[in-house]
Design a protein around this motif. Structure first.
Motif, PDB file in Angstrom:
ATOM      1  N   LYS A 309       0.833  -1.206   0.000  1.00 54.81           N
ATOM      2  CA  LYS A 309       0.000   0.000   0.000  1.00 54.81           C
ATOM      3  C   LYS A 309       0.869   1.258   0.000  1.00 54.81           C
ATOM      4  N   ARG A 310       1.876   1.279   0.854  1.00 51.27           N
ATOM      5  CA  ARG A 310       2.772   2.439   0.906  1.00 51.27           C
ATOM      6  C   ARG A 310       3.508   2.616  -0.427  1.00 51.27           C
ATOM      7  N   THR A 311       3.965   1.504  -0.974  1.00 51.68           N
ATOM      8  CA  THR A 311       4.733   1.557  -2.219  1.00 51.68           C
ATOM      9  C   THR A 311       3.896   2.128  -3.357  1.00 51.68           C
ATOM     10  N   LEU A 312       2.672   1.650  -3.503  1.00 53.68           N
ATOM     11  CA  LEU A 312       1.820   2.104  -4.597  1.00 53.68           C
ATOM     12  C   LEU A 312       1.500   3.590  -4.470  1.00 53.68           C
ATOM     13  N   VAL A 313       1.220   4.050  -3.259  1.00 52.07           N
ATOM     14  CA  VAL A 313       0.907   5.473  -3.068  1.00 52.07           C
ATOM     15  C   VAL A 313       2.137   6.337  -3.337  1.00 52.07           C
ATOM     16  N   VAL A 314       3.276   5.932  -2.802  1.00 50.79           N
ATOM     17  CA  VAL A 314       4.508   6.714  -2.993  1.00 50.79           C
ATOM     18  C   VAL A 314       4.920   6.727  -4.465  1.00 50.79           C
ATOM     19  N   PHE A 315       4.735   5.600  -5.154  1.00 49.80           N
ATOM     20  CA  PHE A 315       5.058   5.544  -6.581  1.00 49.80           C
ATOM     21  C   PHE A 315       4.113   6.401  -7.416  1.00 49.80           C
ATOM     22  N   PHE A 316       2.953   6.745  -6.876  1.00 47.13           N
ATOM     23  CA  PHE A 316       2.063   7.701  -7.538  1.00 47.13           C
ATOM     24  C   PHE A 316       2.481   9.140  -7.207  1.00 47.13           C
ATOM     25  N   LEU A 317       2.897   9.367  -5.965  1.00 48.04           N
ATOM     26  CA  LEU A 317       3.258  10.716  -5.534  1.00 48.04           C
ATOM     27  C   LEU A 317       4.464  11.269  -6.291  1.00 48.04           C
ATOM     28  N   TRP A 318       5.513  10.460  -6.415  1.00 45.94           N
ATOM     29  CA  TRP A 318       6.756  10.971  -6.996  1.00 45.94           C
ATOM     30  C   TRP A 318       6.583  11.489  -8.428  1.00 45.94           C
ATOM     31  N   PRO A 319       5.977  10.743  -9.360  1.00 47.25           N
ATOM     32  CA  PRO A 319       5.817  11.292 -10.708  1.00 47.25           C
ATOM     33  C   PRO A 319       4.863  12.480 -10.766  1.00 47.25           C
ATOM     34  N   VAL A 320       3.830  12.497  -9.900  1.00 46.75           N
ATOM     35  CA  VAL A 320       2.909  13.634  -9.893  1.00 46.75           C
ATOM     36  C   VAL A 320       3.629  14.898  -9.441  1.00 46.75           C
ATOM     37  N   ILE A 321       4.386  14.789  -8.353  1.00 51.58           N
ATOM     38  CA  ILE A 321       5.119  15.949  -7.842  1.00 51.58           C
ATOM     39  C   ILE A 321       6.135  16.431  -8.868  1.00 51.58           C
ATOM     40  N   SER A 322       6.871  15.504  -9.474  1.00 51.03           N
ATOM     41  CA  SER A 322       7.848  15.863 -10.497  1.00 51.03           C
ATOM     42  C   SER A 322       7.173  16.513 -11.702  1.00 51.03           C
ATOM     43  N   MET A 323       6.035  15.981 -12.112  1.00 49.41           N
ATOM     44  CA  MET A 323       5.318  16.504 -13.268  1.00 49.41           C
ATOM     45  C   MET A 323       4.858  17.935 -13.027  1.00 49.41           C
ATOM     46  N   VAL A 324       4.254  18.189 -11.873  1.00 53.62           N
ATOM     47  CA  VAL A 324       3.755  19.538 -11.574  1.00 53.62           C
ATOM     48  C   VAL A 324       4.910  20.520 -11.415  1.00 53.62           C
ATOM     49  N   TYR A 325       5.964  20.104 -10.703  1.00 50.17           N
ATOM     50  CA  TYR A 325       7.094  21.011 -10.470  1.00 50.17           C
ATOM     51  C   TYR A 325       7.755  21.427 -11.783  1.00 50.17           C
ATOM     52  N   TYR A 326       8.153  20.453 -12.588  1.00 54.39           N
ATOM     53  CA  TYR A 326       8.860  20.776 -13.823  1.00 54.39           C
ATOM     54  C   TYR A 326       7.926  21.371 -14.865  1.00 54.39           C
ATOM     55  N   GLY A 327       6.667  20.944 -14.877  1.00 55.29           N
ATOM     56  CA  GLY A 327       5.713  21.518 -15.818  1.00 55.29           C
ATOM     57  C   GLY A 327       5.507  23.001 -15.580  1.00 55.29           C
ATOM     58  N   ILE A 474      -5.130  13.620  -1.305  1.00 54.95           N
ATOM     59  CA  ILE A 474      -6.128  12.754  -0.667  1.00 54.95           C
ATOM     60  C   ILE A 474      -5.540  11.385  -0.352  1.00 54.95           C
ATOM     61  N   LEU A 475      -4.815  10.807  -1.301  1.00 53.17           N
ATOM     62  CA  LEU A 475      -4.197   9.502  -1.076  1.00 53.17           C
ATOM     63  C   LEU A 475      -3.205   9.543   0.085  1.00 53.17           C
ATOM     64  N   THR A 476      -2.470  10.632   0.195  1.00 55.18           N
ATOM     65  CA  THR A 476      -1.508  10.781   1.287  1.00 55.18           C
ATOM     66  C   THR A 476      -2.212  10.754   2.635  1.00 55.18           C
ATOM     67  N   LEU A 477      -3.301  11.492   2.749  1.00 49.69           N
ATOM     68  CA  LEU A 477      -4.023  11.565   4.022  1.00 49.69           C
ATOM     69  C   LEU A 477      -4.698  10.241   4.376  1.00 49.69           C
ATOM     70  N   ILE A 478      -5.186   9.545   3.386  1.00 48.42           N
ATOM     71  CA  ILE A 478      -5.952   8.318   3.646  1.00 48.42           C
ATOM     72  C   ILE A 478      -5.051   7.109   3.907  1.00 48.42           C
ATOM     73  N   PHE A 479      -3.996   6.955   3.132  1.00 49.92           N
ATOM     74  CA  PHE A 479      -3.265   5.691   3.128  1.00 49.92           C
ATOM     75  C   PHE A 479      -1.878   5.728   3.774  1.00 49.92           C
ATOM     76  N   LEU A 480      -1.285   6.895   3.943  1.00 49.64           N
ATOM     77  CA  LEU A 480       0.084   6.934   4.475  1.00 49.64           C
ATOM     78  C   LEU A 480       0.098   7.334   5.938  1.00 49.64           C
ATOM     79  N   PRO A 481       0.949   6.714   6.749  1.00 45.39           N
ATOM     80  CA  PRO A 481       1.040   7.049   8.172  1.00 45.39           C
ATOM     81  C   PRO A 481       1.958   8.251   8.405  1.00 45.39           C
ATOM     82  N   GLU A 482       1.818   8.863   9.566  1.00 44.82           N
ATOM     83  CA  GLU A 482       2.760   9.910   9.960  1.00 44.82           C
ATOM     84  C   GLU A 482       4.016   9.248  10.522  1.00 44.82           C
ATOM     85  N   THR A 483       5.178   9.778  10.166  1.00 48.01           N
ATOM     86  CA  THR A 483       6.438   9.181  10.623  1.00 48.01           C
ATOM     87  C   THR A 483       7.221  10.098  11.557  1.00 48.01           C
ATOM     88  N   MET A 484       6.732  11.290  11.802  1.00 49.42           N
ATOM     89  CA  MET A 484       7.455  12.249  12.654  1.00 49.42           C
ATOM     90  C   MET A 484       7.616  11.681  14.068  1.00 49.42           C
TER      91      MET A 484
END
Length: 521
Positions: A309-327, A474-484
């Motif tokens: 679950k963590r892997t799939l969400v993180v693998f979605f986050l990285w390309p989205v963040i990269s796409m928006v930043y560089y775009g 939304i995916l971050t809030l629903i599926f990923l835990p806090e690590t702080m």
């Protein structure tokens, strides 16, 4: 004694030597940043018309050409165009006629940079561990200089694209190795600051690029201006030593001693003789029970439910963040306004955004920073779309500033958050996949911002970027835990059994634990 304990006991966490070396390795990231986005201005959009009797007088008083730039009344095609040189002297678009049905070339050239960067990520990461940080750093600088000058004189667009892929290939060898060297130099309490400062130099590179592009509107001259400062970095072979931490990991203690003795002299410290004999041997590959640990692969990221679950969400986050930043960086005027002013302003905004993340990431948590930044970026994009094409200049610049600042903060935060989500036994593998898949987002951003948005309208860039950013929040809030504040997981079993949660309870005050035990009894 661990090497960290030894190093910071005698040299300090951020002494004069560390400051000097960290500044030296950060300076090349300015040039890396300029190369990464130089195509934005080398191919800047300029008005053009078909080369016919009317368009040869294009721009003169009283002359009006009532036809589309890419269509003739009889549906004929034209291979030559007349360009407006009132603001821009000479672009790569003009040189190779990257217009109309050839506009895909513009996106392909930028995508080539990220393809090269993807290959560099996979190559230099391995080389850095095998032959050392210094050699990789210097090799990447040589590749960057060579390809940068080839870009300026390339006679064909495909050769230009290959050379641009070469500069992209050097990107991880300079930027990532600079981060690694910096992190290995300073103490634990300065490592987050070191990461932010590296990002600050990357942002400064974008500012310098925007300013240079205003004054050097011939793309070939602009490339020479960008490439030339890197010649100074050839002196790094004598100025920047090999990482002492890497030398110790290779048991090359005499060479490490030479480096650290120089550092100690600059910091006014004295090292004990044969200090390496005090270090713990951390080279063992056995597990706690004495058995040889099984080497994990990328497939292990998907074999258990929680890690999958963590892997799939993180693998979605990285390309989205990269796409928006560089775009947003490649098409800084997508929300309206002047591309030069927007680009410079958006780059400046990155600097306070990085320090805001530094100040808040250990206070409000990684998950909320990540989700909040993604939501702000996505919301600004969607609001701009709802406002239509007649957005006032101040509003467009404000929306760009919030979008770019937010996504910059998210990019900085995910470098801290992602390693904490994966166990030690597979953390490097997971981060390697994250870095690689992020380039997919950058490649997609190249085609969306430099081809689709220019041909069919900004709505085809704003809506996908906005929706995907909000979805990632939304995916971050629903599926990923806090690590702080939680210990790093060591094994996959810890993640699946939720031992991180139990460990945080085990660190409660003794009095509270005693009270709970009394009540239970």
């Amino acid at each position: 004694m661990k090497f960290d304990d030894f190093l910071f006991t005698y040299l300090g966490e951020m002494g004069k030597y560390q400051k000097i070396q960290f500044l030296l390795v950060c300076l090349p990231t300015i040039v890396v940043s300029m190369h990464a986005l130089s195509w934005t201005f080398a191919s800047v959009d300029t008005p053009y018309r078909y080369s016919n009797p009317c368009s040869r007088e294009y721009g003169q008083p009283g002359i009006t050409c009532l036809y589309d730039r890419c269509k003739l009344p009889n549906n004929e095609t034209c291979s030559e165009h007349i360009f407006d040189h009132s603001k821009v002297e000479y672009t790569a678009v003009q040189r190779w006629e990257i217009t109309c049905d050839r506009s895909w070339i513009k996106a392909t050239i930028q995508a080539a940079y990220y393809v090269g960067q993807m290959a560099g990520s996979m190559t230099f990461g391995v080389l850095g561990d095998r032959i050392g940080r210094k050699k990789v750093f210097f090799l990447a600088i040589l590749i960057q200089i060579t390809c940068a000058y080839l870009i300026a004189i390339a006679p064909y667009w495909w050769l230009y694209a290959i050379a641009r892929a070469g500069t992209g290939f050097s990107h991880p060898g300079i930027f990532v190795i600079a981060v690694v060297i910096g992190m290995e130099l300073v103490g634990p309490q300065y490592r987050k600051l070191a990461s932010c400062i590296t990002g600050l130099f990357f942002a400064l590179g974008q500012v310098f690029l925007g300013i240079e592009a205003i004054y050097f509107t011939n793309y070939q001259i602009l490339h020479v201006v960008i490439a030339s400062p890197a010649l100074l970095f050839l002196s790094y072979w004598w100025l920047v030593p090999e990482s002492a931490r890497w030398l110790v990991s290779q048991k090359r203690y005499k060479e490490a001693d030479e480096v650290l003795q120089k550092a100690a002299k600059i910091n006014g410290a004295v090292l004990p003789e044969n200090w390496w004999e005090q270090l713990d041997d951390s080279s063992s590959s056995t597990s706690k029970d004495g058995a040889v640990a099984r080497k994990l692969t990328g497939a292990d990221l998907f074999k258990t439910p929680e890690l999958r679950k963590r892997t799939l969400v993180v693998f979605f986050l990285w390309p989205v963040i990269s796409m928006v930043y560089y775009g947003m960086a490649m098409k800084a005027n997508v929300l309206g306004g002047d591309i030069y002013i927007n680009f410079i302003f958006a780059a400046f905004v990155e600097i306070p955004a990085l320090f805001i993340v530094y100040l808040l990431i250990d206070r409000i948590g990684r998950r909320y920073i990540l989700a909040g930044g993604l939501f702000i970026a996505g919301a600004c994009l969607l609001i701009n779309w709802l406002m239509g094409d007649n957005v006032q200049l101040w509003m467009a610049i404000t929306q760009m500033a919030f979008t770019k600042g937010s996504i910059t903060g998210v990019y900085a935060a995910i470098y801290t958050y992602s390693p904490e989500l994966f166990p030690t036994v597979i953390r490097n593998t997971a981060m390697g996949f994250c870095s690689t898949i992020a380039r997919v987002g950058a490649i997609a951003a190249s085609y969306i911002s430099m081809w689709i948005a220019e041909q069919f309208g900004k709505v085809f860039m704003i809506i996908p970027f906005g929706i995907m950013a909000v979805s990632a929040a939304i995916l971050t809030l629903i599926f990923l835990p806090e690590t702080m504040g939680k210990p790093l997981p060591e094994s996959i079993e810890e993640i699946e059994e939720g031992s991180s949660y139990r460990s945080s309870h085990e660190m409660q005050p003794l009095s509270k634990t005693t009270e709970e035990n009394t009540e239970t009894a």
